[in-house]
Design a protein around this motif. Structure first.
Motif, short mmCIF file in Angstrom:
data_model
loop_
_atom_site.label_atom_id
_atom_site.label_comp_id
_atom_site.label_asym_id
_atom_site.label_seq_id
_atom_site.Cartn_x
_atom_site.Cartn_y
_atom_site.Cartn_z
N THR A 135 43.28 -4.87 15.26
CA THR A 135 42.36 -4.64 16.38
C THR A 135 43.12 -4.70 17.70
OG1 THR A 135 41.85 -7.00 16.49
CG2 THR A 135 40.43 -5.63 15.10
N ASP A 136 42.48 -4.24 18.76
CA ASP A 136 43.07 -4.28 20.10
C ASP A 136 42.02 -4.79 21.08
OD1 ASP A 136 44.59 -3.90 22.38
OD2 ASP A 136 44.30 -1.72 22.44
N PRO A 137 41.69 -6.11 21.01
CA PRO A 137 40.60 -6.62 21.84
C PRO A 137 40.85 -6.51 23.33
CG PRO A 137 41.78 -8.41 20.75
CD PRO A 137 42.27 -7.14 20.14
N LEU A 138 42.12 -6.64 23.77
CA LEU A 138 42.37 -6.51 25.20
C LEU A 138 42.13 -5.08 25.66
CD1 LEU A 138 43.16 -7.70 27.89
CD2 LEU A 138 45.57 -7.40 27.28
N GLY A 139 42.57 -4.11 24.86
CA GLY A 139 42.29 -2.71 25.19
C GLY A 139 40.80 -2.44 25.24
N GLY A 177 23.24 1.41 24.22
CA GLY A 177 22.67 2.58 24.88
C GLY A 177 21.17 2.65 24.82
N GLU A 178 20.54 1.86 23.96
CA GLU A 178 19.09 1.92 23.81
C GLU A 178 18.42 0.82 24.64
OE1 GLU A 178 17.68 2.01 19.83
OE2 GLU A 178 18.76 3.84 19.32
N LEU A 179 17.17 1.10 25.03
CA LEU A 179 16.35 0.08 25.68
C LEU A 179 15.88 -0.93 24.65
CD1 LEU A 179 14.12 2.29 28.01
CD2 LEU A 179 15.90 0.70 28.75
N LEU A 180 15.93 -2.21 25.00
CA LEU A 180 15.40 -3.23 24.11
C LEU A 180 13.87 -3.19 24.15
CD1 LEU A 180 18.39 -4.26 24.75
CD2 LEU A 180 17.53 -6.49 24.07
N ASP A 181 13.24 -3.69 23.10
CA ASP A 181 11.79 -3.66 22.99
C ASP A 181 11.19 -4.82 23.78
OD1 ASP A 181 9.21 -3.14 22.23
OD2 ASP A 181 9.38 -4.09 20.27
N LEU A 182 11.22 -4.68 25.11
CA LEU A 182 10.67 -5.68 26.01
C LEU A 182 9.53 -5.04 26.79
CD1 LEU A 182 13.34 -7.14 25.29
CD2 LEU A 182 13.46 -7.89 27.66
N ALA A 183 8.31 -5.38 26.41
CA ALA A 183 7.14 -4.74 27.00
C ALA A 183 7.12 -4.92 28.52
CB ALA A 183 5.87 -5.31 26.38
N GLY A 184 7.04 -3.81 29.23
CA GLY A 184 6.93 -3.86 30.68
C GLY A 184 8.26 -3.98 31.41
N ARG A 185 9.39 -4.01 30.69
CA ARG A 185 10.71 -4.12 31.32
C ARG A 185 11.63 -3.03 30.80
NH1 ARG A 185 10.52 -9.10 34.26
NH2 ARG A 185 12.04 -7.95 35.49
N ARG A 186 12.62 -2.66 31.61
CA ARG A 186 13.63 -1.68 31.20
C ARG A 186 14.98 -2.41 31.11
NH1 ARG A 186 12.90 3.62 31.00
NH2 ARG A 186 15.11 3.96 31.43
N LEU A 187 15.31 -2.86 29.92
CA LEU A 187 16.55 -3.59 29.70
C LEU A 187 17.38 -2.83 28.68
CD1 LEU A 187 17.98 -6.26 30.51
CD2 LEU A 187 17.06 -7.26 28.42
N ARG A 188 18.50 -2.25 29.14
CA ARG A 188 19.32 -1.39 28.29
C ARG A 188 20.60 -2.12 27.87
NH1 ARG A 188 18.63 3.85 27.58
NH2 ARG A 188 17.45 4.06 29.54
N ALA A 189 20.95 -2.00 26.60
CA ALA A 189 22.14 -2.65 26.06
C ALA A 189 23.39 -1.82 26.36
CB ALA A 189 21.99 -2.82 24.55
N VAL A 190 24.43 -2.50 26.82
CA VAL A 190 25.73 -1.88 27.06
C VAL A 190 26.75 -2.64 26.22
CG1 VAL A 190 27.43 -1.19 28.78
CG2 VAL A 190 25.00 -1.38 29.43
N TRP A 191 27.36 -1.97 25.25
CA TRP A 191 28.33 -2.63 24.37
C TRP A 191 29.63 -2.84 25.14
CZ3 TRP A 191 31.58 0.05 20.10
CH2 TRP A 191 32.19 -0.93 19.29
N THR A 192 30.08 -4.09 25.19
CA THR A 192 31.28 -4.45 25.94
C THR A 192 32.20 -5.31 25.09
OG1 THR A 192 29.99 -6.27 26.90
CG2 THR A 192 30.23 -4.29 28.24
N PRO A 193 32.80 -4.76 24.03
CA PRO A 193 33.67 -5.56 23.16
C PRO A 193 34.91 -6.02 23.89
CG PRO A 193 33.91 -3.22 22.66
CD PRO A 193 32.77 -3.34 23.64
N GLY A 194 35.49 -7.10 23.39
CA GLY A 194 36.71 -7.67 23.97
C GLY A 194 36.69 -9.17 23.82
N HIS A 195 35.77 -9.84 24.51
CA HIS A 195 35.62 -11.29 24.37
C HIS A 195 35.18 -11.62 22.95
CE1 HIS A 195 34.97 -15.39 25.65
NE2 HIS A 195 33.67 -15.33 25.40
#
Length: 352
Positions: A237-241, A170-188
């Motif tokens: 765990t339920d990785p497929l879910g 949910g947070e923006l990574l510390d990349l100067a001049g860019r807006r790159l936001r992390a989205v957690w996508t567990p499963g793989h």
């Protein structure tokens, strides 16, 4: 999108992809993405730790006028060796930071700290528990003995670089001049992340920016979803879910284009998400039909539909297949559509 060289593609807006080969793997290569920032280039993944892969990575950077020492940081979508493998060498050469989600950092740390042969011991126990025949587990037992005697090479990923930054969902990574936001996508993997570049598409494609999707969303492949568990943790765990929930989250972003780690860039993320959700729904229905008769996860894997007949699937790939069968059974149990048959060993499951 323009081809710079045979292995380097310019996606516009200060983003490029480099084709870095994966040795002896049908996927062929990992797409390492380069993102220009005000503090220098940042890599999204790095490729497999292999001399040829390193040569292709450095050669691709060179074609862009970038030296490895110029790299400012490495963002790793997940800990698998075809993504994280060269991160440590990049850091050694450049002093770059390495960022990864905490759940996958824990996997890297646990693997690095494990005694030689721990993973083989765990895998042998798991395979016996799911009903693998003796002829399948025998090579593992031999490999375990060889590792104890120091007679085998280190397995991939056992000494992967420990990241020094944590990706916070949910947070923006510390990349100067860019807006790159992390989205957690567990499963793989437990800590897989996609990275949403919240900037207008350079070619004006409609949608909300671009998505570095790692292995989560690929144009023509459904990624492997197996059980990723700590040998010392009894949590089910339920990785497929997790994966299906993560797919729906990505589908709602409405991105203009997806930049995956394999195959090629593509539009219509929501359409691809719908295809994958339909695929897994059909696969679960097929498994329920198979479970009309009680089966062990190994027997289920033998009967499932793969990209080749079971008798042509190599030994290591069968381990991956049975792990995927387990993940699907776990999902059916969580949904109340299957259950373990009491008193069976190895455990058998049946539809309810």
């Amino acid at each position: 999108m323009a081809q710079v060289t045979e292995t380097v593609t310019d996606h516009g807006g200060g983003v490029w992809s480099l084709r870095v080969p994966i040795p002896d793997n049908p996927l062929g290569h990992t797409l390492v993405h380069v993102v220009d920032t005000d503090r220098g280039p940042v890599l999204v993944d790095t490729g497999w730790d292999d001399p040829r892969s390193w040569a292709e990575l450095t050669g691709g950077l060179g074609a862009l006028g970038i030296g490895v020492r110029d790299v400012h940081g490495v963002v790793v979508t997940h800990h698998h060796p075809d993504h994280h493998g060269l991160s440590g060498r990049v850091r050694e050469e450049s002093g770059a930071w390495i960022a990864m989600h905490a759940a996958d950092i824990a996997v890297v740390r646990r693997t690095r700290e494990a005694e030689p042969g721990t993973w083989l011991d765990y895998l042998a126990r798991k395979l016996e528990a799911v009903g693998a025949p003796e002829e399948h587990t025998a090579p593992l037992l031999a490999a375990r003995a060889a590792r104890r005697d120091g007679r085998t090479r280190t397995l991939p990923g056992l000494r992967s670089a420990l990241p020094d930054r944590e990706i916070v969902p949910g947070e923006l990574l510390d990349l100067a001049g860019r807006r790159l936001r992390a989205v957690w996508t567990p499963g793989h993997t437990p800590g897989h992340v996609c990275l949403h570049l919240e900037e207008a598409h350079p070619a004006g494609l409609p949608g909300h920016g671009r998505l570095f999707s790692g292995d989560h969303l690929l144009p023509g492949i459904s990624p492997h979803i197996g059980l990723y568990e700590d040998p010392d943790d009894a949590t089910d765990t339920d990785p497929l879910g997790d994966y299906l929930d993560s797919l729906e989250r990505i589908g709602r972003l409405g991105v203009a284009e997806v930049l995956p780690a394999h195959q090629h860039a593509f539009p219509d993320a929501a359409g691809r998400v719908r295809e994958l959700l339909t695929h897994h729904e059909a696969r679960l229905a097929d498994l329920l039909a198979l479970l009309a008769t009680p089966l062990t996860p190994w027997q289920l894997a033998e009967r499932m539909e793969w990209n080749r007949p079971w008798d042509r699937i190599p030994h290591g790939s069968r381990n991956i297949a049975v792990s995927e069968a387990e993940a699907h059974v776990r999902r059916l149990v969580k949904l109340g559509r299957a259950e373990a048959v009491a008193g069976t060993e190895p455990v058998r499951y049946v539809a309810v």
